[in-house]
Scaffold this motif. Structure first.
Motif, PDB file in Angstrom:
ATOM      1  N   ASP A  59     -53.450  54.439 -53.389  1.00 22.82           N
ATOM      2  CA  ASP A  59     -53.912  55.639 -52.690  1.00 22.82           C
ATOM      3  C   ASP A  59     -54.283  55.343 -51.243  1.00 22.82           C
ATOM      4  OD1 ASP A  59     -56.086  54.086 -53.102  1.00 22.82           O
ATOM      5  OD2 ASP A  59     -57.304  55.630 -54.104  1.00 22.82           O
ATOM      6  N   GLY A  60     -53.953  54.164 -50.753  1.00 23.13           N
ATOM      7  CA  GLY A  60     -54.308  53.800 -49.385  1.00 23.13           C
ATOM      8  C   GLY A  60     -55.591  53.011 -49.324  1.00 23.13           C
ATOM      9  N   SER A  76     -45.232  57.267 -48.670  1.00 25.13           N
ATOM     10  CA  SER A  76     -45.080  58.335 -47.688  1.00 25.13           C
ATOM     11  C   SER A  76     -43.942  59.242 -48.114  1.00 25.13           C
ATOM     12  CB  SER A  76     -44.759  57.746 -46.310  1.00 25.13           C
ATOM     13  OG  SER A  76     -45.715  56.793 -45.955  1.00 25.13           O
ATOM     14  N   THR A  85     -47.139  54.187 -60.987  1.00 25.49           N
ATOM     15  CA  THR A  85     -47.955  54.859 -59.979  1.00 25.49           C
ATOM     16  C   THR A  85     -48.186  53.885 -58.826  1.00 25.49           C
ATOM     17  OG1 THR A  85     -49.984  54.169 -61.078  1.00 25.49           O
ATOM     18  CG2 THR A  85     -49.148  56.339 -61.642  1.00 25.49           C
ATOM     19  N   LYS A 112     -51.056  50.182 -51.184  1.00 25.62           N
ATOM     20  CA  LYS A 112     -50.431  50.996 -50.135  1.00 25.62           C
ATOM     21  C   LYS A 112     -49.981  52.338 -50.701  1.00 25.62           C
ATOM     22  CE  LYS A 112     -46.462  50.661 -46.946  1.00 25.62           C
ATOM     23  NZ  LYS A 112     -47.067  51.359 -45.844  1.00 25.62           N
ATOM     24  N   GLN A 113     -50.232  53.387 -49.909  1.00 28.40           N
ATOM     25  CA  GLN A 113     -49.858  54.729 -50.357  1.00 28.40           C
ATOM     26  C   GLN A 113     -48.416  55.024 -49.953  1.00 28.40           C
ATOM     27  OE1 GLN A 113     -52.321  57.876 -48.773  1.00 28.40           O
ATOM     28  NE2 GLN A 113     -52.032  59.092 -50.621  1.00 28.40           N
TER      29      GLN A 113
END
Lengths: 137, 607
Positions: free
Chosen positions: B235-236, B243, B232, B240-241
């Motif tokens: 989540d920002g 894109s 996983t 870092k999430q």
């Protein structure tokens, strides 16, 4: 083993059972009950058509007839069916006294004719059930 | 008794059925419920079966809700996840190889490519090893090409890619293989198919979650169903999430775990650094070690609460154990004690004795890695952790077994082999780990129980410590702690030569260790003792009560039995045949030593 909590000696006793065909009464729309001799007949019919291990947690209930239908028909088969029916009724249906069991093979139709005569306790009239046993699959 | 109240506390089929009958006995409409052939009975059976089934299901569900009672691996892993504990994956055995290359010409350097393949064989089973990194071998000033300590790992390098689909909220990134060594996992993310910028992501579980920023490129690993792993991403806010249209590339090694431990002889499957075997020599620097199986649910249930308690900080003894066992699944046994319990006392230190799987001790490099990579991070700063090797005590069993040849259905040799197996099983089951005592009565019981034909056994136990002289021909002082009451005069040693070239062995003369001349392994009679440079014959002392043996200025020149060690054997006191190891001591046996298990068979026929 079956647990019989009611004494069977009373002559005021009547039998009443649920009809598993679930036929509705034409007027009341209620489920029709099977009573007295009819209830016992239905019970015997249910028993002898039950194969061993068929009932959950009661593997010993064995009418004996269905399992014989899937075996080779030998001279012993008729005798085996007959004794299985007698044993089953003796063990699980205390309301009936077997008078006679008559099994004949109908080889052309791949089945057996069973004629079972019994007497419901405390009633004088013998009752006869005729069954033709054949494989469905 | 008739009742119009239904009992609902029973869960067994028969009880439920009985309760239903009891309930129905209070009504008059359906009287035949009590006969097995009746329609009502069929209905009651169905109701009871359904209730029983639901009760059973609820029971199992209840079990799986708690870590203590859960039996499914997925449940245990999920409970451990709440404690921030991720079960350790299978680990690949790692070996180290040394190469000397002789290429044509004089290239500046050679390159041993990643995924260079090697094979090794253990008991006729072949195992594949690969390099997991690229190694550059520069030309030395003398024009040679040497690479030392090149790591190879057992297994196969696999890779997979995923394209992120932001509209798919259920998208999961699951590593499709079981038996993945997660320490070999590398994750890179490419911006998109049209933008080939690639970023390397690091393991977010390895760092303190509070230090992870919203821009940090980290991934998180968790075990999911069927012993597979899911990756996983952030989540920002924490990490870092991803894109939409990002492409995730993963690479990992799938391994057989412990199977290839101890592999020692390797051959390359193809070229190495572009050269065939005629142009290089390959030697094994370190045999394959470190292979471990995936953490079991039993181990996870045991460790997860302790790791939660330790909170990744090593303060108590159990903290050290929990953290090291989690980080190094190749540790078979571990014991920890404070310096205040050491002999002599050393305050400010904590001693950690570790025994690896399939070996006696860790290499120096492995111990350094444990210290720097694990203990330095979690240890209290003022405490100095000391990793020490276990001290092995080798048991020597001699047993005389009386058996009845009439009731023995096999022959004597088979019975003897079976007794040998019983003794070895006892050792392997009850000893060979820290803090495990030798119980004399249990062993003799196991021997008796091997076969019905065994009448009795008379068993004597000795145990042995082995010292490896630092350098032959130099004096040194050795201390051995047998830690048990030992029989006076029982100490013997294997033989060695002294400065005069004569063969001697150590003997116990009334509490004094002396060096006695031997011929063919037997002490001469009358005894001739070696005179030390100080003019005395006293090589050391022995304390029978504490079992402490001290050898002062001991100076063997050669070891007669061509091994690297001198074996000291003592007999525990007759009244105290149990042997208790202390601290870093482990009781074991030497499977290669013919004297470790000696069985004498006596056929005893009673008429």
């Amino acid at each position: 083993m079956a647990i019989y909590t009611k004494p069977l000696s009373t002559n005021t006793r009547s039998w009443s059972d649920l009809d598993l065909d679930f036929v509705a009464h034409p007027v009341t729309k209620d489920i029709v009950l099977k009573r007295d001799v009819e209830a016992v007949k239905r019970s015997i019919r249910n028993l002898i058509l039950t194969n061993r291990y068929e009932r959950p947690f009661q593997p010993t209930i064995d009418g004996g007839v269905t399992r014989h239908l899937f075996e080779l028909a030998t001279p012993h088969t008729i005798h085996n069916i007959e004794s299985a029916i007698r044993n089953c009724i003796y063990n699980y249906e205390p309301r009936a006294e077997v008078i006679d069991v008559f099994v004949t093979g109908d080889l052309d139709k791949n089945g057996f004719n069973v004629s079972l005569s019994f007497r419901v306790i405390n009633t004088p009239e013998p009752v006869t059930i005729e069954l033709f046993l054949e494989r469905l699959r | 008794m008739a009742s119009n109240k239904l009992q609902i506390t029973d869960l067994e089929f028969d009880q439920i059925k009985s309760n239903l009958k009891s309930y129905l006995s209070a009504q008059t409409q359906f009287q035949d419920y009590d006969f097995e052939g009746s329609g009502m009975s069929v209905l009651i059976d169905m109701l009871a079966y359904n209730t029983h089934y639901t009760g059973y299901y609820a029971n199992m569900l209840g079990n799986e809700m708690f870590m203590d009672s859960s039996s499914l691996r997925e449940s245990v892993v999920s409970h451990a996840k709440h404690l921030n504990v991720i079960p350790t994956s299978v680990r690949t055995p790692t070996a180290k190889l040394d190469f000397t290359f002789t290429p044509a010409g004089t290239p500046t350097s050679l390159t041993i490519a990643k995924d260079t393949k090697f094979t090794s064989s253990i008991n006729g089973v072949s195992y594949k090893f690969v390099t997991n990194t690229t190694t550059s071998v520069p030309r030395s000033t003398t024009g040679t090409y040497t690479a030392t300590g090149v790591e190879i790992k057992e297994g196969k390098i696999l890779n997979k890619s995923y394209t992120v689909n932001a509209s798919d909220t259920a998208q999961r990134f699951i590593i499709p293989n079981a038996n993945v060594d997660t320490t070999t996992l590398s994750v890179t993310v490419q911006n998109s198919s049209s933008d080939s910028t690639v970023y390397t992501y690091s393991d977010g579980n390895a760092v303190d979650v509070t230090t992870i920023k919203g821009t940090d490129k980290v991934f998180f690993l968790q075990e999911v169903e069927s012993q597979k792993y899911e990756i996983t991403f952030g989540d920002g806010a924490v990490g870092k999430q991803l894109s939409d249209a990002n492409i995730i590339f993963i690479e990992y090694i799938v391994t057989g775990g412990t199977l290839a431990n101890k592999a020692s002889s390797f051959t390359a499957s193809g070229t190495v650094a572009g050269l065939t075997s005629a142009n290089y020599t390959l030697t094994t620097s370190t045999d394959a070690t470190g292979g471990a199986d995936i953490q079991t649910t039993t181990s996870l249930k045991f460790l997860a609460p302790k790791l939660y308690q330790a909170q990744k900080r090593a303060t108590t003894k159990d903290d050290y154990k929990a953290i090291l066992l989690e980080q190094r699944p190749d540790i078979e046994s571990i014991t920890v004690y404070g310096g205040e319990d050491a002999d002599p006392v050393q305050y400010g230190k904590v001693f950690i004795a570790v025994k690896p799987v399939g070996s006696v001790s860790f290499s120096t490099a492995a111990k350094t890695a444990i210290k720097t990579d694990i203990l330095k991070i979690s240890n209290v700063v003022t405490v100095i952790p000391e990793l020490i090797d276990p001290i092995m005590y080798y048991l020597l069993i001699e047993t005389t077994v009386n058996y009845d040849p009439v009731t023995n259905l096999t022959n004597e040799n088979t019975l003897k082999t079976n007794i040998n197996t019983s003794i070895q099983n006892y050792f392997q089951t009850n000893l060979e780990k820290f803090d495990q005592k030798f119980r004399y009565s249990k062993l003799v019981q196991d021997i008796d129980n091997t076969n019905n034909s065994v009448r009795n056994n008379k068993t004597t136990v000795k145990y042995q410590q082995r010292i490896i002289p630092g350098e032959l021909g130099l004096t040194s002082t050795y201390t051995m702690n047998f830690n048990n009451v030992i029989t006076e005069g029982s100490i013997v040693s294997t033989s060695f030569t002294a400065s005069d070239g004569i063969t001697y062995s150590l003997v116990d003369v009334g509490g004094i260790i002396k060096v006695a001349k031997t011929t063919s392994g037997v002490v001469d009679s009358p005894a001739v003792y070696f005179t030390l440079p100080d003019g005395t014959q006293n090589q050391g002392t022995i304390d029978y009560t504490t079992g402490k043996v001290v050898l002062n200025n001991f100076n063997p020149y050669t070891i007669t039995d061509a091994t690297t060690n001198i074996k000291f054997t003592v007999t525990p006191s007759v009244n105290n045949n149990d042997i208790t190891p202390l601290r870093e001591q482990i009781l074991t046996y030497d499977v290669t030593d013919t004297e470790s298990i000696v069985i004498n068979m006596v056929a005893e026929t009673i008429i």
